[in-house]
Design an enzyme around this catalytic site. Structure first.
Site, mmCIF file in Angstrom:
data_model
loop_
_atom_site.group_PDB
_atom_site.id
_atom_site.type_symbol
_atom_site.label_atom_id
_atom_site.label_comp_id
_atom_site.label_asym_id
_atom_site.label_seq_id
_atom_site.Cartn_x
_atom_site.Cartn_y
_atom_site.Cartn_z
ATOM 1 C CB SER A 18 13.495 -14.684 15.121
ATOM 2 O OG SER A 18 12.234 -14.019 14.625
ATOM 3 C CG ASP A 34 12.159 -17.422 12.478
ATOM 4 O OD1 ASP A 34 11.555 -16.271 12.355
ATOM 5 O OD2 ASP A 34 11.695 -18.095 13.588
#
Length: 445
Positions: free
Chosen positions: A102, A243
């Site tokens: 992420s 992401d």
């Protein structure tokens, strides 16, 4: 939630090369997941990744483990997390796997799973995978081994899905938009979505090289985006994380618009359109200004624990459809099954077009209270939150705020950090108080 050995609030995450993010562990994880998921029928798994250099190594490990368990892998290449959730649903795959950390630096990576319906795996399935990890690895018969293939049109499918969440009677003609894709998974998706909807798009953070993901760019650092929006005289800026499951925006004045403000605008628009079902869900970190603004509109508001999975759980409990974290995870269950930065951003752009208003003006009905967040790294087995000194100083800060603010201390679910948040009416005061507690946490134990 029970104590689990590997899975955190957002899958398994860590520094590449250190346990558990090693090739041998991920191969075993793929095998264990394959053993558990194969019990449910389908034998296809969708695998996507962000742009980290370690993604190549880890997807190969996953493929080997899954194949040994008799499951086939379909690779998307670099693809936003919500795209993998979407493709898992549309391909009727047994599960989707995302290789990403992420918003973390490139040297971290992680593995997270989606179920067949595009939602995070239930706790009991994650626990079953962990239990399988403790068993010796075995291999199915050669004729039953899994295969691997690439989904050649994955990006095009997801681009069309995103465009489909934007009203067909609207266009972005005449809007100049700066996009910061964090050198991450949205780099080849978001610019195409907005250009095909008619926008004049300026891009930054769209040249991934494997190690520049989230580096001084993206949703966690919007300074460059703020600068470019002003320089380009753009109408708005959007920043995604590595992401693509979160979005932070910037108005034409270069001012940051966070997840709380995005949630407020979407909720107000849904109310006006008669499309709001029940209320909305934020988290313990959501600004008090959001709660007050929603109260003025008569919109019920509940707080979940921090983490998009807990926002989703609360929405499902209440039968509501809209929730968000102030970090920019926005969940729109009428359109998606998980946080989706591109789709959330499109809803704000739609509100701008519908109301003929700037993003700055759309935010005017909500006033954010000063909120300071300090992250304190810790190591070892001690728990700083149990320190008597930390507890006493926290109590003294709460007394000083005198009911006109909030204090929140919590452990990160993905990193060895204590997050110290103080919120109140005076910026200088809350900054000083947050650092007072952070110093105590730093010296605890």
């Amino acid at each position: 939630m029970s104590n689990r050995k590997y899975f955190g609030t957002d899958g398994i995450r860590g520094k590449v090369g250190d346990s558990p993010i090693t090739p041998d562990f991920v191969l075993k994880l793929g095998w264990a997941a394959g053993k558990v998921l194969a019990r449910h029928g389908s034998r296809k798994i969708i695998i996507g990744k962000d742009t980290r250099i370690s993604g190549y190594m880890l997807e190969s490990s996953l493929e080997a483990g899954l194949a040994a368990a008799g499951l086939s892998a379909s690779f998307t290449g670099p693809m936003p997390t919500p795209a993998v959730a979407y493709l898992t649903r549309t391909f009727r795959a047994e599960a989707g796997i995302v290789i990403s950390a992420s918003h973390n630096p490139y040297y971290d990576n992680g593995i997270k799973f989606f179920s067949i319906d595009g939602t995070k795996l239930p706790d009991d399935v994650e626990e079953a995978i962990e239990a399988e990890m403790e068993k010796p690895l075995t291999c199915v018969e050669s004729a039953e081994l899994g295969r691997a293939n690439r989904i050649v049109d994955a990006a095009g499918r997801y681009i069309e899905f995103c465009k489909g969440t934007f009203p067909s009677e609207q266009s972005l003609n005449g809007l100049k938009i700066v996009l910061d894709c964090a050198n991450g998974a949205t780099y080849h998706i978001a610019p195409n979505v907005l250009r095909e909807l008619g926008a004049d798009v300026v891009t930054i953070g769209c040249e991934p090289n494997g190690i520049n993901i989230n580096e001084k760019c993206g949703a966690t650092d919007v300074r460059l985006l703020q600068q470019r929006v002003v320089e380009e005289k753009a109408d708005v800026g959007l920043a995604f994380d590595g992401d693509g499951d979160r979005v932070i925006m910037v108005d034409h004045l270069g001012q940051k618009v966070d997840g709380d403000q995005i949630l407020y605008i979407i909720a107000r628009e849904a109310l006006r359109q008669g499309q709001l079902r029940g209320g909305v869900v934020g988290t313990l970190m959501s600004n008090m200004g959001l709660e007050l603004a929603l109260k003025q509109l008569g919109i019920p508001f509940l707080r979940a624990k921090v983490g998009d999975r807990y926002v989703l759980e609360k929405l499902q409990e209440e039968g509501w459809r809209l929730g968000a974290e102030n970090s920019g995870h926005v969940i729109l269950l009428d359109k998606t099954t998980t946080g989706d930065g591109i789709v959330a951003g499109l809803q704000i752009l739609s509100a701008m077009v519908r109301n003929h208003m700037s993003l700055h003006d759309l935010c005017s009905g909500m006033k954010l209270l000063p909120q300071v967040l300090v992250n304190v790294r810790f190591s070892g087995s001690h728990d700083p939150l149990k320190s008597e000194n930390v507890i006493n100083i926290t109590k003294s800060v709460e007394t000083e705020l005198n009911g006109r603010g909030r204090v929140l201390l919590r452990k990160s679910g993905t990193e060895p950090l204590i997050r110290v948040m103080v919120e109140g009416e005076d910026d200088v005061q809350v900054t000083a108080l947050a650092h007072r507690i952070a110093d105590a946490v730093k010296h605890a134990g």
